[in-house]
Design a protein around this motif. Structure first.
Motif, PDB file in Angstrom:
ATOM      1  N   ALA A   1       0.836  -1.208   0.000  1.00 10.26           N
ATOM      2  CA  ALA A   1       0.000   0.000   0.000  1.00 10.26           C
ATOM      3  C   ALA A   1       0.865   1.249   0.000  1.00 10.26           C
ATOM      4  O   ALA A   1       1.927   1.292   0.636  1.00 10.26           O
ATOM      5  CB  ALA A   1      -0.921   0.004   1.220  1.00 10.26           C
ATOM      6  N   VAL A   2       0.407   2.275  -0.689  1.00 13.68           N
ATOM      7  CA  VAL A   2       1.075   3.576  -0.688  1.00 13.68           C
ATOM      8  C   VAL A   2       0.767   4.283   0.624  1.00 13.68           C
ATOM      9  O   VAL A   2      -0.396   4.343   1.047  1.00 13.68           O
ATOM     10  CB  VAL A   2       0.591   4.441  -1.875  1.00 13.68           C
ATOM     11  N   LEU A   3       1.791   4.799   1.283  1.00 11.21           N
ATOM     12  CA  LEU A   3       1.601   5.602   2.494  1.00 11.21           C
ATOM     13  C   LEU A   3       2.054   7.022   2.225  1.00 11.21           C
ATOM     14  O   LEU A   3       3.189   7.252   1.810  1.00 11.21           O
ATOM     15  CB  LEU A   3       2.388   5.020   3.669  1.00 11.21           C
ATOM     16  N   VAL A   4       1.148   7.976   2.440  1.00  6.54           N
ATOM     17  CA  VAL A   4       1.434   9.394   2.263  1.00  6.54           C
ATOM     18  C   VAL A   4       1.158  10.102   3.584  1.00  6.54           C
ATOM     19  O   VAL A   4       0.146   9.830   4.244  1.00  6.54           O
ATOM     20  CB  VAL A   4       0.561  10.005   1.149  1.00  6.54           C
ATOM     21  N   VAL A   5       2.057  10.993   3.984  1.00  5.44           N
ATOM     22  CA  VAL A   5       1.872  11.807   5.185  1.00  5.44           C
ATOM     23  C   VAL A   5       1.753  13.260   4.748  1.00  5.44           C
ATOM     24  O   VAL A   5       2.575  13.747   3.961  1.00  5.44           O
ATOM     25  CB  VAL A   5       3.028  11.608   6.178  1.00  5.44           C
TER      26      VAL A   5
END
Length: 382
Positions: free
Chosen positions: A123-127
């Motif tokens: 999964a792509v994780l963006v903060v």
């Protein structure tokens, strides 16, 4: 009709407070996403969300929402202490991407678990450190890389607010400006007041009593740090009641051997200036309680505004568009979990340096939140 409109990502959001409602409105207006459900434990927050988006389903149980909706993407806008467990739960539920508010967590153990859970799930994780994709910082990086101010030797960052919640933006912006090169060492100091004590701030300003907690975790009253980038510049960080008088929120100075760049916070336009041998028609001064470049009376000054690119997908909306692109195409996101983890380690190192009273070389070994440890140890006020 585009393929994006035909195949938007089924999306859920948890945390329906002010930031959650803002992000829900953004998501609902993008073709790349279909916001189907939101979640919050507070009835008032859900009522406000229903009023704003009446067709979106509401939940009070996050795990049930994930199970019932089986979303492809999840937006996490809850208090800081909930970011990590809710990100991990979303990854394990099979989402293709998580868009999480900053700071990513409240300790290094949680932050590493978030990145690892998303890596294992693919999964792509963006903060949401959205400033690094704004046209001002995009142009500042371009000028630095083009040698417009020579070799960068010092970066100063200044903002009110605690280091974890607000300093995280400054640290992330600083890493963006040095090309995401990691830090070598950190020297930090903080102080904490008694709850209810009035902070000493700029003359003429009325400070609110110190509460001691924010977004589900303890905070300091003020803090500062020196950060050494590997083979790069020094960085000075000032937060809370240690920030300089009259400086704007997220004020950045970049000092090079041939000139300087100055970002005057978020709300002032123009907000990016350059000073070099060519000079300019602006000089540093005080205007509307903010220290910034102002037009020189005689037209002869040190600073001039920088023209910004108009085609950058900046802000939170731009972050979500790049998020969709990362999920579809597998391309890296500038606000990736890996980039956020690099900055978060620096933030935690500031606290750990203060706890240990020494210059701290990275990587950081402490998994817990050092501020909580200092309070437990009786070194700071509860």
């Amino acid at each position: 009709m585009s393929a994006v409109k035909n195949n938007p990502f089924k999306t859920v959001l948890v945390g329906c407070g002010g930031m959650g409602r803002n992000q829900a409105k953004i998501i609902a207006g993008l073709d790349e996403f279909s916001l189907t459900a939101v979640c919050d434990v507070l009835p008032d927050n859900l009522a406000k969300m229903r009023e704003m988006l009446p067709d979106v389903k509401t939940y009070t149980n996050y795990d049930k929402m994930l199970s019932d909706e089986r979303p492809e993407a999840a937006a996490i806008c809850t208090p800081n202490s909930m970011h990590a467990p809710q990100t991990v739960a979303a990854a394990r539920a099979g989402v293709r991407g998580v868009y999480c508010e900053k700071p990513m967590a409240v300790n290094m153990g949680q932050a590493r678990a978030m990145v690892e859970a998303c890596r294992q799930a693919g999964a792509v994780l963006v903060v949401n450190h959205q400033r690094r994709i704004g046209p001002d910082l995009i142009e500042a990086l371009r000028l630095i890389q083009a040698g417009a101010i020579g070799e960068v030797r010092l970066i100063r960052t200044d903002n009110a607010g605690d280091i974890l919640s607000d300093g995280t933006h400054a640290v992330d912006s600083m890493l963006h400006l040095v090309g995401d090169v990691p830090a070598q060492w950190v020297l930090g100091q903080i102080h904490r007041l008694k709850p209810g004590e009035i902070p000493v701030v700029s003359p003429g300003k009325q400070a609110k009593p110190f509460d001691g907690f924010r977004y589900g975790h303890p905070v300091e009253a003020g803090g500062m740090a020196i950060i050494q980038i590997k083979d790069g510049p020094r960085v000075e960080l000032s937060c809370g009641d240690m920030h300089a008088e009259f400086r704007a929120y997220q004020d950045y100075e970049i000092h090079g051997t041939l000139g300087c760049l100055w970002r005057i916070g978020d709300r002032h336009q123009p907000n990016l200036f350059i000073s070099d041998s060519a000079g300019g028609a602006w000089q540093a001064g005080l205007e509307e309680w903010v220290y910034k470049p102002v037009p020189a009376a005689d037209g002869k000054g040190r600073w001039r505004p920088v023209d910004l690119p108009q085609n950058q997908p900046g802000g939170i909306g731009g972050g979500y568009r790049l998020f969709a692109k990362s999920i579809r195409e597998g391309c890296p996101h500038p606000m990736s979990g890996e980039n956020a983890l690099r900055g978060f380690e620096i933030v935690m190192a500031v606290y750990e340096s203060a706890r240990l009273n020494r210059k701290l070389f990275l990587p950081l070994e402490q998994d817990r939140f050092p501020l909580e440890l200092m309070i437990e140890q009786g070194r700071l006020e509860k």
